[in-house]
Design an enzyme around this catalytic site. Structure first.
Site, PDB file in Angstrom:
ATOM      1  N   ASP A  12       0.826  -1.210   0.000  1.00 24.92           N
ATOM      2  CA  ASP A  12       0.000   0.000   0.000  1.00 24.92           C
ATOM      3  C   ASP A  12       0.860   1.261   0.000  1.00 24.92           C
ATOM      4  OD1 ASP A  12      -2.417   1.323  -0.054  1.00 24.92           O
ATOM      5  OD2 ASP A  12      -2.695   1.292   2.122  1.00 24.92           O
ATOM      6  N   GLY A  15       0.296   5.567  -4.301  1.00 25.72           N
ATOM      7  CA  GLY A  15      -0.280   6.846  -4.727  1.00 25.72           C
ATOM      8  C   GLY A  15       0.222   8.000  -3.872  1.00 25.72           C
ATOM      9  N   ARG A  16       0.174   7.806  -2.548  1.00 25.18           N
ATOM     10  CA  ARG A  16       0.625   8.872  -1.638  1.00 25.18           C
ATOM     11  C   ARG A  16       2.114   9.138  -1.790  1.00 25.18           C
ATOM     12  NH1 ARG A  16      -1.732   6.123   3.492  1.00 25.18           N
ATOM     13  NH2 ARG A  16      -2.085   4.488   1.941  1.00 25.18           N
ATOM     14  N   HIS A  29       2.869   3.585  -8.890  1.00 29.55           N
ATOM     15  CA  HIS A  29       2.606   2.181  -9.223  1.00 29.55           C
ATOM     16  C   HIS A  29       3.794   1.572  -9.972  1.00 29.55           C
ATOM     17  CE1 HIS A  29      -1.286   2.505  -7.564  1.00 29.55           C
ATOM     18  NE2 HIS A  29      -1.821   3.209  -8.541  1.00 29.55           N
ATOM     19  N   TRP A  61     -11.376  -1.555  -8.710  1.00 28.54           N
ATOM     20  CA  TRP A  61     -11.980  -1.140  -9.991  1.00 28.54           C
ATOM     21  C   TRP A  61     -12.678   0.195  -9.856  1.00 28.54           C
ATOM     22  CZ3 TRP A  61     -10.479  -3.975 -14.000  1.00 28.54           C
ATOM     23  CH2 TRP A  61     -10.205  -5.337 -13.820  1.00 28.54           C
ATOM     24  N   ARG A  63     -11.527   2.889  -8.807  1.00 23.89           N
ATOM     25  CA  ARG A  63     -10.624   4.037  -9.036  1.00 23.89           C
ATOM     26  C   ARG A  63     -10.872   4.644 -10.418  1.00 23.89           C
ATOM     27  NH1 ARG A  63      -5.023   2.651  -5.948  1.00 23.89           N
ATOM     28  NH2 ARG A  63      -6.003   1.935  -4.027  1.00 23.89           N
ATOM     29  N   LEU A 123      10.445 -21.171  -4.197  1.00 24.73           N
ATOM     30  CA  LEU A 123       9.588 -20.143  -3.589  1.00 24.73           C
ATOM     31  C   LEU A 123       8.220 -20.249  -4.267  1.00 24.73           C
ATOM     32  CD1 LEU A 123       9.152 -17.507  -1.850  1.00 24.73           C
ATOM     33  CD2 LEU A 123       9.979 -16.207  -3.805  1.00 24.73           C
ATOM     34  N   ARG A 186      -5.678  -1.507   8.663  1.00 23.42           N
ATOM     35  CA  ARG A 186      -6.815  -2.383   8.337  1.00 23.42           C
ATOM     36  C   ARG A 186      -6.368  -3.472   7.380  1.00 23.42           C
ATOM     37  NH1 ARG A 186      -8.163   2.662   6.425  1.00 23.42           N
ATOM     38  NH2 ARG A 186      -7.603   2.798   4.226  1.00 23.42           N
TER      39      ARG A 186
END
Ligand code: IPE
Ligand code: IPE
Ligand code: MG
Length: 234
Positions: A12, A15-16, A29, A61, A63, A123, A186
């Protein structure tokens, strides 16, 4: 140092991270995607056996069209490049989530990557794409109900293991450690069933800045935790 057998990461903050640099979200991204390749190598070197990353949720989706299109473009190039990583790291790649919502060429790339890497076993790398835990459980329960209706399954004999067998992660051990980057506290519909007893680490560092040092710090913290399961040592 106790290394987790299975690490799950909610990637996460792309974007920020970009916004803080005065750049468009898509730039975040691109950097986040490049970082995924690096972290994958680091995780392999540490001897972790399973890695699951949350890259695109069933809710993503919503966004802007521009952002979703940019992400699809990135998935196309990443899925292709991932073949090389799979070969280099001897890693098996599996997509979890519902691929049917993606364009046919993306679905083809997913199939090719899974087929190409299916015999590697150093892996096991799961990428959650169009993934939502509630969606996964709903799809699995639909198949389970169908099997029961066809007499292949007796409802009274359904166990937790039966349910696990209908999830996208069937056969993969549960994560020992879940990391979420970028400060949100979260779970956002990720692996709700599978993380029942995972250790959780939330770091303020945005995904594009999450490097080997950050990863090692998370593993150090994990190895200091006193894992318990029902009040007894796990
Ligand atoms: C994570 O970064 C990548 C995806 C969900 C595709 P975000 O895009 O959620 O970045 P923030 O949280 O808005 O900063
Ligand atoms: C969770 O991140 C999904 C992925 C990282 C793919 P989001 O950024 O979409 O989650 P919320 O909306 O902040 O909960
Ligand atoms: Mg986010």
């Amino acid at each position: 140092m106790k290394v987790p057998n299975h690490i799950a990461i909610i990637l996460d903050g792309n974007g920020r991270w970009a916004k803080a640099k005065g750049m468009p979200r898509g730039y975040g991204h691109i950097k986040g995607c490049a970082n995924l390749e690096t972290i994958c190598d680091d995780i392999k070197d540490l001897g972790v056996k399973y890695l699951t990353v949350y890259a695109f949720s069933t809710e993503n989706w919503k966004r802007s069209r521009e952002e979703v299109e940019g992400l699809m473009k990135l998935f196309r190039s990443y899925l292709k490049k991932c073949m090389k990583s799979a070969e280099k790291n001897h890693m098996r790649v599996k997509i979890i989530g519902d691929p049917s919502a993606f364009a046919p060429d993306i679905q083809d790339k997913i199939r090719q990557l899974e087929e190409f890497s299916k015999d590697y076993d150093e892996l096991y790398f799961q990428i959650a794409l169009n993934y939502g835990s509630r969606d996964e459980i709903t799809r699995g329960m639909r198949r389970m109900a169908q099997d029961a209706a066809e007499g292949k399954l007796i409802p009274a004999q359904i166990t937790e293991e039966t349910i696990e067998g209908y999830l996208d992660t069937a056969g993969v051990p549960d994560p020992d450690l879940l990391i979420r980057t970028s400060g949100e506290l979260r779970i956002s519909n990720f692996l709700l069933w599978q993380i029942a007893y995972a250790e959780l680490i939330f770091t303020p560092v945005a995904w594009p800045d999450f490097d080997e040092e950050q990863l090692n710090a998370c593993i150090d913290e994990f190895s200091m935790r006193d894992r318990r399961y029902g009040g007894v040592k796990a």
